[in-house]
Scaffold this motif. Structure first.
Motif: not given
Ligand SMILES: Cc1ncc(COP(=O)(O)O)c(C=O)c1O
Lengths: 82, 452
Positions: B217-219, B255-257, B303-308, B400-402
């Motif tokens: 999940g995210t956040y 991701g999801g942090f 780890l696929e950390t995005g927004r954090a 992130a995301y914008n």
């Molecule tokens: C498969 C996968 N990995 C990583 C992320 C990055 O997520 P976050 O920005 O919540 O860290 C996402 C985003 O939804 C995702 O779908």
């Protein structure tokens, strides 16, 4: 336009309306405007005084005063005659 | 005589005795510069609105996150989640820091290749990969994270004609105590679907199962959810070890942090309630370390950390178009950016600061964007100083995301400016022009002319 004579204004911009029991806070310019109104000055005169003292265009003051008077009226601090 | 600075007259009723649910925290300490570059100068040079990215903040945030994991676990690898922000310059900062690429479409995949990421360091996620996409990924030895059985069958079929092994993992979805469960992606753990898919893959000679993936999940406000997720992936890995004598190379926790943004509907400020990177790292690494793997069989943690990793490094600068009074007495401020650029204002109450000094007076207001559309609301209620036309504002944490989910709707998209480590500014994406938009349209000959 007439300011409600009963209201008390402190130097720090605190306003108290004894009739309703409401109190308000205003900023430096707001106080000036209320004082001008107490002296019975017209809006045109107020605009001129403000543009002389502050770095601002007359039409900006005019727009802001319109809004300010509307708020004073909503708060029952002035009585508008039409 | 120099004239005094003007502030518009302002009056506010004082409410005694009622609590303000928005708290007493003042949000309006002015932000006059970013990494030493004056906001005013950026707007003069690059226009308003304008996105700004801090290279310094990206590198620092990344290094801090890496340290949180590396001090606890020997084998850690970040893979930059392209969809979070796929500006080439942003991706390359992460790649320079050592990140692999995590992509969810062939477009993002091509971007990663084009940025110079070696094929075998690209993780290909997502529910939609065509046969041609899969073929390309196999040829480049990328990590294919299989999302569903149809993809597994497609890949199995494709491999009949390829003289190579495909490096694959499956995405696993699961109950981590956080609801709703994201069960639309991947194979379910609890009902045995994931185990079933694993066995199908293990029986295919041309498929090399190298890892396991989840993105829960995210956040995610619970660090413990990651502990549960890590345990379930380890459990599958050890079953694979027992049944097939195969040691997996990695487990990928996705991701999801959280970033420090404040979610809508939350009375508490994001920064006060989110787990720290250390909390997440501790939850994940202690679970894997204590699971019982032999020292030489410990999987790499991906780890696929995005927004954090990117939210804090992005700002949106803008200007006041107009201020007005609504029929119910509320003040409204219209800004030159709206939900077209700030997609995340649908989720977050973004922190917004004035970019110049003000007196201590503030007023509650609603912030609208410039779109002639009712949905264009940036903040329903915010306390800010007495803003005037042409004043500048700074929106925080928009990295992130914008810059990927923004839309060309009514207005065109503005420039994105990067501030480098030395405080120099670079345009990393040009603003769109009428020509940009018109280039893609084709007008049939019979529709070229009219007279009105
Ligand atoms: C498969 C996968 N990995 C990583 C992320 C990055 O997520 P976050 O920005 O919540 O860290 C996402 C985003 O939804 C995702 O779908």
């Amino acid at each position: 336009m007439e300011i409600n004579k009963n209201i008390a204004i402190s130097d720090s911009g605190f306003i108290f309306n004894p009739t309703s029991g409401d109190s308000f806070s205003t900023n430096h310019i707001g106080m000036k405007v209320i004082h001008f109104l107490k002296e019975g000055q017209t809006p045109d005169h107020i605009i001129t005084s403000i543009t002389e003292e502050f770095d601002v265009e007359a039409q900006v003051v005019e727009k802001d005063l319109q809004d300010f008077f509307q708020m004073l009226e909503n708060y029952q601090l002035i009585i508008s005659h039409g | 005589m120099t004239k005094q600075t003007y502030e518009r007259p302002f009056i506010q009723k004082l409410n005694t005795g009622t609590m303000n649910k928005f708290g007493t925290r003042t949000e309006y300490t002015p932000v006059t510069q970013i990494d030493g570059v004056p906001v005013k100068k950026i707007i003069e040079e690059y226009g308003s609105p304008c996105f700004v990215i801090s290279e310094k903040t990206i590198r620092k945030t990344y290094k801090d996150a890496l340290r949180a994991f590396k001090t606890r676990y020997p084998k850690v690898q970040f893979a930059w989640s392209y969809k979070t922000n796929y500006l080439n310059s942003v991706c390359n900062i992460f790649h320079q820091e050592g990140s692999w690429a995590e992509v969810v479409s062939i477009f993002e995949y091509e971007k990663a290749l084009n940025n110079g990421v070696p094929g075998n360091k690209i993780i290909f996620n997502g529910p939609e990969k065509s046969r041609a996409d899969l073929q390309k990924a196999v040829e480049n030895e990328s990590l294919i994270h299989i999302d569903h059985f149809d993809e597994l069958y497609e890949l199995t079929d494709l491999m009949k004609n390829i003289d190579k092994k495909a490096r694959v993992a499956i995405r696993v979805n699961m109950d981590t105590g956080v609801y709703p469960i994201w069960d639309r992606f991947g194979f379910n753990y609890e009902n045995g679907q994931a185990w079933n898919a694993i066995n199908k893959i293990m029986s295919q000679e041309k498929l090399d199962l190298v890892g396991l993936h989840c993105h829960i999940g995210t956040y995610m406000l619970s660090a413990n959810a990651y502990s549960i997720a890590a345990w379930k992936l380890c459990d599958l890995a050890s079953h694979i070890r027992n049944k097939w004598s195969k040691t997996l190379q990695y487990i990928d926790l996705g991701g999801g942090f959280c970033s420090a943004n404040t979610l809508k509907g939350s009375y508490l400020q994001g920064a006060d309630i989110i787990p720290t990177m250390d909390d997440y790292a501790e939850a994940i690494t202690s679970t894997v370390l204590n699971f019982g793997f032999k020292a030489n069989e410990l999987p790499t943690i991906i780890l696929e950390t995005g927004r954090a990793l990117i939210d804090d490094a992005g700002w949106l600068l803008g200007s006041v178009v107009a201020t007005k009074r609504l029929s119910d007495g509320r003040r409204a401020t219209i800004l030159d950016f709206g939900v077209n650029l700030l997609f995340t204002s649908f989720w977050y109450n973004h922190k917004i600061s004035p970019a110049q000094e003000f007196s201590f007076h503030s007023e509650e207001m609603v912030l609208y964007g410039p779109l002639c559309m009712n949905i264009d609301v940036i903040r329903e209620n915010i306390s800010l100083p007495l803003l005037n036309k042409n004043d500048h504002v700074v929106v925080h944490r928009v990295g992130a995301y914008n810059m990927t989910q923004w839309m060309q709707f009514i207005h065109m998209r503005p420039k994105i400016v990067l501030i480098d480590m030395e405080g120099k500014t670079h345009v990393v994406r040009e603003h769109e022009t009428f020509e940009t938009m018109n280039r893609y349209e084709k007008n049939p000959a019979h529709l070229k002319e009219f007279s009105i």
